[in-house]
Design a protein around this motif. Structure first.
Motif, PDB file in Angstrom:
ATOM      1  N   GLN A  33      -0.907  -1.166  15.094  1.00 18.68           N
ATOM      2  CA  GLN A  33      -1.374  -0.178  14.105  1.00 18.68           C
ATOM      3  C   GLN A  33      -2.776   0.316  14.440  1.00 18.68           C
ATOM      4  O   GLN A  33      -3.169   1.415  14.042  1.00 18.68           O
ATOM      5  CB  GLN A  33      -1.401  -0.780  12.687  1.00 18.68           C
ATOM      6  CG  GLN A  33      -0.071  -1.244  12.152  1.00 18.68           C
ATOM      7  CD  GLN A  33       0.888  -0.106  11.889  1.00 18.68           C
ATOM      8  OE1 GLN A  33       0.492   1.038  11.742  1.00 18.68           O
ATOM      9  NE2 GLN A  33       2.174  -0.412  11.862  1.00 18.68           N
ATOM     10  N   LYS A  47      -2.775   3.825  15.977  1.00 18.93           N
ATOM     11  CA  LYS A  47      -2.038   4.948  15.399  1.00 18.93           C
ATOM     12  C   LYS A  47      -2.478   5.185  13.964  1.00 18.93           C
ATOM     13  O   LYS A  47      -3.108   4.323  13.348  1.00 18.93           O
ATOM     14  CB  LYS A  47      -0.531   4.684  15.450  1.00 18.93           C
ATOM     15  CG  LYS A  47      -0.099   3.437  14.696  1.00 18.93           C
ATOM     16  CD  LYS A  47       1.374   3.165  14.859  1.00 18.93           C
ATOM     17  CE  LYS A  47       2.195   3.759  13.741  1.00 18.93           C
ATOM     18  NZ  LYS A  47       1.881   3.257  12.398  1.00 18.93           N
ATOM     19  N   GLU A  48      -2.144   6.359  13.459  1.00 17.86           N
ATOM     20  CA  GLU A  48      -2.402   6.633  12.050  1.00 17.86           C
ATOM     21  C   GLU A  48      -1.389   5.878  11.213  1.00 17.86           C
ATOM     22  O   GLU A  48      -0.241   5.721  11.621  1.00 17.86           O
ATOM     23  CB  GLU A  48      -2.265   8.144  11.784  1.00 17.86           C
ATOM     24  CG  GLU A  48      -3.427   8.967  12.325  1.00 17.86           C
ATOM     25  CD  GLU A  48      -4.765   8.495  11.767  1.00 17.86           C
ATOM     26  OE1 GLU A  48      -4.885   8.346  10.538  1.00 17.86           O
ATOM     27  OE2 GLU A  48      -5.693   8.260  12.567  1.00 17.86           O
ATOM     28  N   PRO A  49      -1.793   5.381  10.033  1.00 13.46           N
ATOM     29  CA  PRO A  49      -0.804   4.704   9.191  1.00 13.46           C
ATOM     30  C   PRO A  49       0.258   5.674   8.676  1.00 13.46           C
ATOM     31  O   PRO A  49       0.020   6.883   8.585  1.00 13.46           O
ATOM     32  CB  PRO A  49      -1.641   4.144   8.038  1.00 13.46           C
ATOM     33  CG  PRO A  49      -2.936   4.868   8.073  1.00 13.46           C
ATOM     34  CD  PRO A  49      -3.147   5.361   9.461  1.00 13.46           C
ATOM     35  N   GLU A  50       1.428   5.119   8.357  1.00 15.63           N
ATOM     36  CA  GLU A  50       2.476   5.928   7.746  1.00 15.63           C
ATOM     37  C   GLU A  50       2.000   6.361   6.355  1.00 15.63           C
ATOM     38  O   GLU A  50       1.111   5.739   5.782  1.00 15.63           O
ATOM     39  CB  GLU A  50       3.762   5.090   7.618  1.00 15.63           C
ATOM     40  CG  GLU A  50       4.643   5.090   8.850  1.00 15.63           C
ATOM     41  CD  GLU A  50       3.947   4.572  10.093  1.00 15.63           C
ATOM     42  OE1 GLU A  50       3.154   3.632   9.981  1.00 15.63           O
ATOM     43  OE2 GLU A  50       4.188   5.134  11.174  1.00 15.63           O
ATOM     44  N   PRO A  51       2.624   7.433   5.804  1.00 10.47           N
ATOM     45  CA  PRO A  51       2.197   7.871   4.469  1.00 10.47           C
ATOM     46  C   PRO A  51       2.363   6.767   3.433  1.00 10.47           C
ATOM     47  O   PRO A  51       3.345   6.018   3.465  1.00 10.47           O
ATOM     48  CB  PRO A  51       3.142   9.043   4.158  1.00 10.47           C
ATOM     49  CG  PRO A  51       3.881   9.349   5.404  1.00 10.47           C
ATOM     50  CD  PRO A  51       3.697   8.241   6.366  1.00 10.47           C
ATOM     51  N   GLY A  52       1.400   6.681   2.530  1.00 11.66           N
ATOM     52  CA  GLY A  52       1.461   5.655   1.488  1.00 11.66           C
ATOM     53  C   GLY A  52       0.400   5.921   0.449  1.00 11.66           C
ATOM     54  O   GLY A  52      -0.196   7.003   0.417  1.00 11.66           O
ATOM     55  N   THR A  60       0.822  -1.206   0.000  1.00 10.73           N
ATOM     56  CA  THR A  60       0.000   0.000   0.000  1.00 10.73           C
ATOM     57  C   THR A  60       0.858   1.258   0.000  1.00 10.73           C
ATOM     58  O   THR A  60       0.400   2.318   0.415  1.00 10.73           O
ATOM     59  CB  THR A  60      -0.946   0.001   1.216  1.00 10.73           C
ATOM     60  OG1 THR A  60      -0.177  -0.197   2.402  1.00 10.73           O
ATOM     61  CG2 THR A  60      -1.971  -1.110   1.134  1.00 10.73           C
ATOM     62  N   GLY A  61       2.114   1.100  -0.429  1.00  9.95           N
ATOM     63  CA  GLY A  61       2.933   2.280  -0.704  1.00  9.95           C
ATOM     64  C   GLY A  61       3.706   2.861   0.462  1.00  9.95           C
ATOM     65  O   GLY A  61       4.255   3.956   0.352  1.00  9.95           O
ATOM     66  N   LYS A  62       3.769   2.122   1.587  1.00  9.50           N
ATOM     67  CA  LYS A  62       4.577   2.635   2.695  1.00  9.50           C
ATOM     68  C   LYS A  62       6.049   2.362   2.428  1.00  9.50           C
ATOM     69  O   LYS A  62       6.412   1.544   1.591  1.00  9.50           O
ATOM     70  CB  LYS A  62       4.165   1.996   4.029  1.00  9.50           C
ATOM     71  CG  LYS A  62       2.958   2.650   4.674  1.00  9.50           C
ATOM     72  CD  LYS A  62       1.688   2.053   4.175  1.00  9.50           C
ATOM     73  CE  LYS A  62       0.451   2.589   4.892  1.00  9.50           C
ATOM     74  NZ  LYS A  62      -0.760   2.064   4.248  1.00  9.50           N
ATOM     75  N   SER A 110       0.695   8.706  19.388  1.00  8.25           N
ATOM     76  CA  SER A 110      -0.551   7.960  19.592  1.00  8.25           C
ATOM     77  C   SER A 110      -0.274   6.633  20.300  1.00  8.25           C
ATOM     78  O   SER A 110      -1.107   6.150  21.069  1.00  8.25           O
ATOM     79  CB  SER A 110      -1.234   7.724  18.253  1.00  8.25           C
ATOM     80  OG  SER A 110      -0.306   7.253  17.305  1.00  8.25           O
ATOM     81  N   THR A 167       2.906  -4.236  10.397  1.00  6.57           N
ATOM     82  CA  THR A 167       1.717  -4.726  11.101  1.00  6.57           C
ATOM     83  C   THR A 167       2.009  -6.038  11.838  1.00  6.57           C
ATOM     84  O   THR A 167       1.090  -6.659  12.352  1.00  6.57           O
ATOM     85  CB  THR A 167       0.544  -4.957  10.137  1.00  6.57           C
ATOM     86  OG1 THR A 167       0.869  -6.062   9.299  1.00  6.57           O
ATOM     87  CG2 THR A 167       0.263  -3.740   9.270  1.00  6.57           C
ATOM     88  N   GLY A 209      -4.521  -4.715   8.451  1.00  5.81           N
ATOM     89  CA  GLY A 209      -3.826  -3.446   8.665  1.00  5.81           C
ATOM     90  C   GLY A 209      -3.763  -2.999  10.119  1.00  5.81           C
ATOM     91  O   GLY A 209      -3.169  -1.975  10.417  1.00  5.81           O
ATOM     92  N   ASP A 240      -4.737   2.872   2.470  1.00  4.07           N
ATOM     93  CA  ASP A 240      -4.709   2.156   3.740  1.00  4.07           C
ATOM     94  C   ASP A 240      -4.855   0.658   3.487  1.00  4.07           C
ATOM     95  O   ASP A 240      -5.507   0.246   2.527  1.00  4.07           O
ATOM     96  CB  ASP A 240      -5.831   2.650   4.658  1.00  4.07           C
ATOM     97  CG  ASP A 240      -5.543   4.060   5.170  1.00  4.07           C
ATOM     98  OD1 ASP A 240      -4.393   4.512   5.001  1.00  4.07           O
ATOM     99  OD2 ASP A 240      -6.456   4.684   5.720  1.00  4.07           O
ATOM    100  N   VAL A 241      -4.228  -0.139   4.365  1.00  8.05           N
ATOM    101  CA  VAL A 241      -4.235  -1.588   4.164  1.00  8.05           C
ATOM    102  C   VAL A 241      -5.667  -2.128   4.184  1.00  8.05           C
ATOM    103  O   VAL A 241      -6.019  -3.006   3.387  1.00  8.05           O
ATOM    104  CB  VAL A 241      -3.379  -2.288   5.235  1.00  8.05           C
ATOM    105  CG1 VAL A 241      -3.416  -3.796   5.054  1.00  8.05           C
ATOM    106  CG2 VAL A 241      -1.944  -1.795   5.192  1.00  8.05           C
TER     107      VAL A 241
END
Lengths: 463, 294
Positions: free
Chosen positions: B198, B201-206, A322-324, A423, A387, B193, B209-210
């Motif tokens: 996870q 928290k907010e996901p890392e930039p990508g 997903t592009g991370k 967070s 994850t 995801g 979302d999974v």
């Protein structure tokens, strides 16, 4: 049998080739042993069985059929054709000619198998080259697949073709020279003899060139391995043998913390005496988690030397998909690069000659001050994208475990630097204060049971 | 329909009477606090009551297993939580634990033994499978799922982490529904995801979302959308064949994990498909097929 200058030269070449390889192998062994101790002894039968299935049997390769078949051909070819190396060694040292011919019909079977496998290897290597350079399989790309790793992958394929060509040159020239008198069977070379000159002198020279190119090529290849991802042909076996036997979901227990927590809960608990150096002085305390390669377990460093950069891990990683920024393969490649940077790079074909930017991207997030595995190579952003789903671990055909290294570096960030994303710090304090990762009152924990009814089927049936 | 109120047995009360339950139901934080997953907890308790299992819960004595702390690298907090829970469980002499959360399951089963907590731990999918095999649950007398499309989303901490792939599928089989496998399933299953902390928290930039990636796959599987399925990345060649046909409506994404539940439900909502695709836990499906909801 007659000794000649060639035999002496061969002896020198062989001793130099194997000697250099063992010198390199010892340096790599030392590199791996800078990792932390970890007891992987015991369970010998289970480990051997796993090695048989996963390493020898290529069990996990068959999740992807096409590359599995192509790889199997090259793998079987490598093992079987190397029986011929025994003959080359004996012939080279003692001046014999095709020493194994005493095997009779078995010798014919061996040479015939070698020839068929040799031809199949050339075809398979061509297909692998096509997949890598023309078709563009997605997992062969990525920011970590820069100049050196890409070149390395192709060099391996070219060397394999050169070795097979040398084998066929030797066999075809020998066959044309001796005709039907040559022991063995040559189902492929018999079609190649027409391509060769008729002069016996030229044929003899060609046969020698093929013979020397084959064995010198093998010795050079052997010494190229420690610099290359192709080292996996050796390291895959110990790596699978020493892979984890516990469920993939089980993360390691940090024993030093267990002692601390037990002492907090029970003041009478006796914390074992700290480890001492051989001279009796107290050993320097080890940090929690991993900041650099020597904070990882030796098995994690063994992982790094077993990786052939196939990218199956990264191709199934949900974060990467997903592009991370996270790529499990990059973590493993970074580990090997870093251990060779920090400890000596023992290699004769030193990939560092290509410069750093050829090996891994110069990300702006990388910390120039603290040039360690964590921050100097692997950024916290990569680590926090994981994850912990174990897809990379499951996908690796040689049981490399990128997740262990990721979690060790997370531990360092949290326990030594308190550098978790905010967070997550909120989640931690919720657990501490409320016994739940969310900000709910512990007194509401049993509210789910309010006004709960069930159909009384027994009563319904009685009626 | 006759119904009866359930007084969920508390471990402290049983202990006061000198009783030990056959099995302790570990509810988990999501099962206790998350409004959506509370319904799963209630469904599972209905099944336990219906079958007449001798069970108990810890109630307010339960605390987070420490799973999210451990995955995030906070080993200290994890061990504090673990030791506290182990003290509680050992104090009651608990031998067997069942839970509807794969994260609690994995942590108690695999990581508590090193800290002195050794129990037989089973996930509710395995527990339900046993009840079905024993004939105690038949999935009759309630809602019919016959002919409806169901696809099961593997939880990482049940599947790859603990090799439980067949139990949830065996549970779904009793529904007589049209079971479809996603291309990335079982050992190749794609995470929702939420694992590895996870969830908090907010996901890392990508790029996306999974859970959206996974919801798209689940919806395409239920819809028989071959084009979406063809373009999925990261499927191994052992992937099941593409299902044909189109969605009949009322399809179900089945899950067996509170975090998968949240992520898949959010994904379905993001794709604006809540009207015809629902996300249910195994226990909810069984409880409604058995007609236990009252």
């Amino acid at each position: 049998m007659h000794f000649s200058f060639q035999n002496i030269l061969f002896l020198l070449v062989a001793v130099a080739g194997f000697g250099l390889f063992f010198w390199q192998a010892r340096k790599i062994r030392a590199n791996i042993l800078v990792g932390r101790d970890r007891d992987m002894s015991g369970n010998v039968n289970e480990r051997l069985w796993k090695t048989l299935l996963v390493a020898f049997g290529q069990q996990k390769m068959f999740k992807r059929l096409t590359p599995a078949v192509l790889h199997l051909i090259v793998y079987v070819g490598f093992i079987v054709i190397n029986i011929e190396v025994i003959e080359i060694l004996v012939d080279g040292l003692f001046g014999t000619h095709r020493f194994l011919q005493f095997l009779g019909p078995l010798y014919s079977a061996l040479t015939a198998t070698n020839e068929v496998l040799g031809a199949l290897v050339i075809l398979a290597v061509a297909a692998l080259w096509w997949r890598r350079n023309v078709k563009g399989v997605r997992r062969f790309t990525g920011p970590e697949m820069r100049a050196w790793p890409r070149l390395d992958a192709d060099v391996i394929l070219y060397i394999e073709v050169i070795l097979m060509t040398a084998l066929f040159t030797m066999n075809a020239a020998d066959l044309k020279l001796h005709g039907a008198d040559l022991p063995g069977a040559y189902p492929v070379s018999q079609f190649l003899t027409g391509l060769l000159p008729d002069s016996p002198t030229a044929l003899h020279v060609l046969e020698r060139i093929g013979w020397w190119a084959h064995i010198v090529g093998i010795l050079l290849f052997l010494n190229y391995l420690p610099s290359s991802k192709h080292f996996h042909i050796i390291m895959a076996f110990p790596n699978v043998y020493y892979s984890r036997l516990v469920p993939q979901g089980q993360f390691s227990n940090v024993e030093s913390i267990t002692h601390e927590v037990k002492a907090m809960m029970d003041p009478s608990y006796q914390v074992p005496a700290p480890a001492t150096e051989p001279d009796g002085s107290a050993a320097a305390p080890t940090p929690f988690g991993a900041k650099d390669v020597d904070d990882l377990a030796w098995t994690n460093l063994l992982n790094a030397y077993s990786c052939t950069e196939c990218g199956r891990c990264t191709s199934v990683c949900p974060a990467n998909l997903t592009g991370k920024l996270l790529s499990p393969r990059k973590i493993i490649m970074d580990t090997r690069d870093r251990v060779e940077e920090k400890y000596n790079s023992p290699l004769i074909f030193n990939p560092n000659l290509y410069g750093k930017e050829a090996k891994h991207s110069e990300q702006e997030q990388l910390d120039k001050e603290n040039h360690t595995l964590l921050r100097g190579y692997v950024t916290p952003e990569e680590l926090w994208a994981c994850t912990t789903c174990n897809a990379c671990v499951e996908a690796c055909p040689v049981n490399i475990n990128p997740l262990e290294s990721i979690v060790e570096m997370r531990r360092f960030l949290v326990l030594e630097e308190s550098a978790a994303p905010n967070s997550l710090n909120v989640m931690f304090s919720n657990i501490e204060n409320n016994g739940a990762p969310w900000a709910f009152s512990p007194s509401d924990r049993f509210n789910w049971a309010d006004d709960l009814f069930v159909t009384d089927k027994a009563a319904v049936a009685q009626r | 329909m006759e119904k009866r109120q359930i007084n969920v047995p508390m471990m402290a009360d049983l202990a006061a009477r000198g009783e030990t339950p056959e099995v302790l139901f570990w509810v988990g934080c999501a099962g206790a606090f998350d409004d959506r997953y509370k319904r799963v907890t209630r469904a599972f308790v209905r099944i336990l009551e219906h079958v007449g299992v001798n069970y108990a819960v810890l109630g307010m004595e339960e605390s987070c297993t420490g799973d999210p702390a451990k995955r995030a690298g906070n080993e200290f907090l994890f061990q504090m939580q673990a030791m506290q829970n182990i003290t509680t469980l050992n104090g009651y002499g608990i031998k067997k634990v069942v839970t509807a959360c794969p994260h609690c399951f994995n942590t108690i089963k695999n990581e508590y033994p090193a800290l002195g907590g050794e129990y037989e731990v089973i996930h509710h999918s395995t527990f339900l499978q046993q009840l079905i095999n024993e004939g105690k649950v038949t999935a009759e007398g309630g809602e019919s799922f016959k002919g409806r499309r169901i696809t099961f989303h593997d939880s990482c901490y049940l599947g790859r982490a603990n090799n439980i792939y067949e139990a949830p599928r065996a549970v779904l089989e009793v529904l007589d529904a049209d079971l479809l496998e996603m291309k990335r399933c079982k050992t190749n299953g794609l995470c929702c995801g939420a694992g590895g902390a996870q969830m908090w928290k907010e996901p890392e930039p990508g790029k996306k979302d999974v859970n959206i990636e996974r919801a798209e796959e689940a919806l395409a599987t239920l819809d028989g959308n071959a084009e979406v399925l063809r373009n999925l990345q990261g499927a191994e060649s052992t992937a099941p064949a593409l299902p044909a046909g189109s969605n009949h409506g009322g399809s179900v994404i089945a899950v067996a994990c509170p975090f998968c539940m949240t992520m898949m439900a959010d994904g379905v909502k993001n794709k604006e498909r809540e009207s015809d695709v629902q996300v249910f836990d195994l226990a909810e499906l069984i409880a409604s097929a058995e007609g236990l909801n009252a």
